[in-house]
Design a protein around this motif. Sequence first.
Motif, mmCIF file in Angstrom:
data_model
loop_
_atom_site.group_PDB
_atom_site.id
_atom_site.type_symbol
_atom_site.label_atom_id
_atom_site.label_comp_id
_atom_site.label_asym_id
_atom_site.label_seq_id
_atom_site.Cartn_x
_atom_site.Cartn_y
_atom_site.Cartn_z
ATOM 1 N N UNK A 93 0.716 -1.122 -0.055
ATOM 2 C CA UNK A 93 -0.121 0.104 0.023
ATOM 3 C C UNK A 93 0.948 1.283 0.143
ATOM 4 N N UNK A 94 0.182 2.257 -0.668
ATOM 5 C CA UNK A 94 0.654 3.725 -0.695
ATOM 6 C C UNK A 94 2.225 3.862 -1.117
ATOM 7 N N UNK A 95 2.537 2.797 -2.211
ATOM 8 C CA UNK A 95 3.771 3.338 -2.927
ATOM 9 C C UNK A 95 3.680 4.517 -3.381
ATOM 10 N N UNK A 159 3.540 11.905 -3.658
ATOM 11 C CA UNK A 159 4.006 10.730 -4.528
ATOM 12 C C UNK A 159 5.663 10.303 -4.549
ATOM 13 N N UNK A 160 6.340 11.534 -4.311
ATOM 14 C CA UNK A 160 7.579 11.403 -4.274
ATOM 15 C C UNK A 160 7.969 10.700 -2.402
ATOM 16 N N UNK A 165 11.824 10.175 -4.813
ATOM 17 C CA UNK A 165 11.930 9.289 -5.814
ATOM 18 C C UNK A 165 10.420 8.621 -6.208
ATOM 19 N N UNK A 166 10.146 8.367 -7.247
ATOM 20 C CA UNK A 166 8.762 7.673 -7.497
ATOM 21 C C UNK A 166 9.179 6.337 -7.327
ATOM 22 N N UNK A 167 8.844 5.513 -6.093
ATOM 23 C CA UNK A 167 9.097 3.891 -5.969
ATOM 24 C C UNK A 167 8.603 3.042 -6.695
ATOM 25 N N UNK A 168 7.512 3.330 -7.449
ATOM 26 C CA UNK A 168 7.160 2.269 -8.373
ATOM 27 C C UNK A 168 7.883 2.655 -9.685
ATOM 28 N N UNK A 169 9.040 2.974 -9.760
ATOM 29 C CA UNK A 169 10.109 3.028 -10.676
ATOM 30 C C UNK A 169 11.368 2.402 -10.337
ATOM 31 N N UNK A 178 14.119 1.934 0.837
ATOM 32 C CA UNK A 178 12.529 1.091 0.804
ATOM 33 C C UNK A 178 12.760 -0.255 -0.146
ATOM 34 N N UNK A 179 13.354 0.109 -1.498
ATOM 35 C CA UNK A 179 13.286 -1.048 -2.433
ATOM 36 C C UNK A 179 14.416 -2.122 -1.814
#
Length: 581
Positions: A93-95, A159-160, A165-169, A178-179
């Motif tokens: 959730x909440x990426x 979002x960042x 960073x956009x964590x879904x990239x 996080x990643x």
Amino acid sequence: MKLITLVLIALLVSGANDFITPYENSGKTASASYHEAIAYYRKLDKAFPEIHLLEYGSTDAGKPLHLVVISDQKQADPQKLRKAGKRIILINNAIHAGEPCGIDASMMLARDLVTRPEMKTLLNHVVVAIIPVYNIGGALNRGCCSRANQVGPDAYGFRGNAQNLDLNRDFIKADSRNARTFAQIFHHWQPDIFIDTHTTNGADYQATLTYLATLPQKADPGIATYMSEAMIPALEKHMISRSIKVCPYVNVFGNPPDKGFAAFLDLPRYSSGYASLFQTISFISEAHMLKSFEERVEATYAFLEGIIAHTHENHLRIGETITAARNRAKTQETFDIAWQHDPSVSRPLVFDGYEAKYKTSAVTGFERMYYDRSAPYSKEVPYFYNYNPVKTVSKPTAYLIPQAWQKVIERLKDNQVEMKALGKDTLLTVEITYLTKYTTSENPYEGHYLHTRTEVKRQEEQVQYYAGDMVVYTDQTRNPYIVHVLEPEAQDAFFAWNFFDPILMRKEYYSDYVFEDEAEKMLSENATLRKTFNEKKAADSVFAKSPGQQLNFLYQHSVYAEKSLNRYPVARWNGKHPLPH
């Protein structure tokens, strides 16, 4: 009366006020903050033996990632749970912390799985693991107004993340802590099914929720068949039973979808594309931004519930499908590593939309588009689902990675790739890759200048390796990940993300006035080089007028030219005898 409302009434009647979520307490207009979500799960952890709140690693915000594990086994050991025949579902959730539907839906879902008898039975064959808030830095950056196109909630995150960073990239490059912590969770739990919850941007239409399932062309064929023939139809049927309209993710921005739309290419930089590299059934849910927050949360809840229910009912077949896929990955010989959309192939999709109309803008005076919600339609549109592989490679017996490239080795370790260090200095005949062509983006993308359209040539060479250099054998279930990140032509390869950029720059240079004499000598003594040089001058007018280009051409053909320039450091080895470890 809506299901979530009925549950809320039951909780109030029973006096279980401690387990009413902040979202429910607000009249369904507010989303729980990061601190409220973690505090709520702590209450559940203390109250119910089926629920465990765990902490993993760290994030860019300096806080650990939490994982909520819900199991009727009343313990949180993934090995024991898998041995008990449980299918593991991981919900993230909440990426994008401004898209919090999953935060609130998951809080209610966790409670309901242990308090409602009909939900509790779903735990007979399923373990539900929830990351309450993935983008903690973004969640702490809380406000009302960063998403101009979204209806509610009252406040939400950004979002960042803490690095912006956009964590879904970020799943392949893993620039964020996080990643890297997510990889630890993902590989420790080895989920059978992964779901990432989002809220859309883009067109307006009737569906409350769209979903993105990893592309069949990229998934294991057995998993792709199961998803398309069994799981997705069952999920859509479940949503219809809840009176919630759904459809595949509407991949259009700025244009109406009434002429059709294409499937989304979920490369491994994205969560679903990353998870599918490890033979995990992967979904992204996208609640529609212009529906009320209550509608979005309810739709997300129903989507998660539907996947859990289907997994419970089909746990044996899902387990067999994934086991077969992981066994195939070990022996698979060829891998697609780049894809291109094929607009010539489509299938009809019944789409419930709103008519796109046009009028004069009161702001610019030019024509503008708008969606007329008083003019709904339901019609067949073409769904362009096909992506063709445009690059396929055969795996080598092993990849060899010099130990200098620690950033690469660390990410392989994060993803539990099995590696062995050479035990002694060894001279090997290997296949070396040279980069002959690539395009680099002019603008930064998520902290990188991406390389695309990469072309290579390969040749056998003898290379001296040293004790401590790493060998990655390709007899692993992680082969799809290994090949994709280490083959430089792959769309999300480590090369594409600049991990190997030092090889793209010359380290030694020459003084023209000194090298002129050497160049003249080379041309006088080497007839073949002289012929090639003159032919290039005749064929290339720019080259013919450039003394610098001509001198550089001769330098590249001299003994002084650097052998390391554009020489990719990860080698392919196809030997048959074991290497010394």
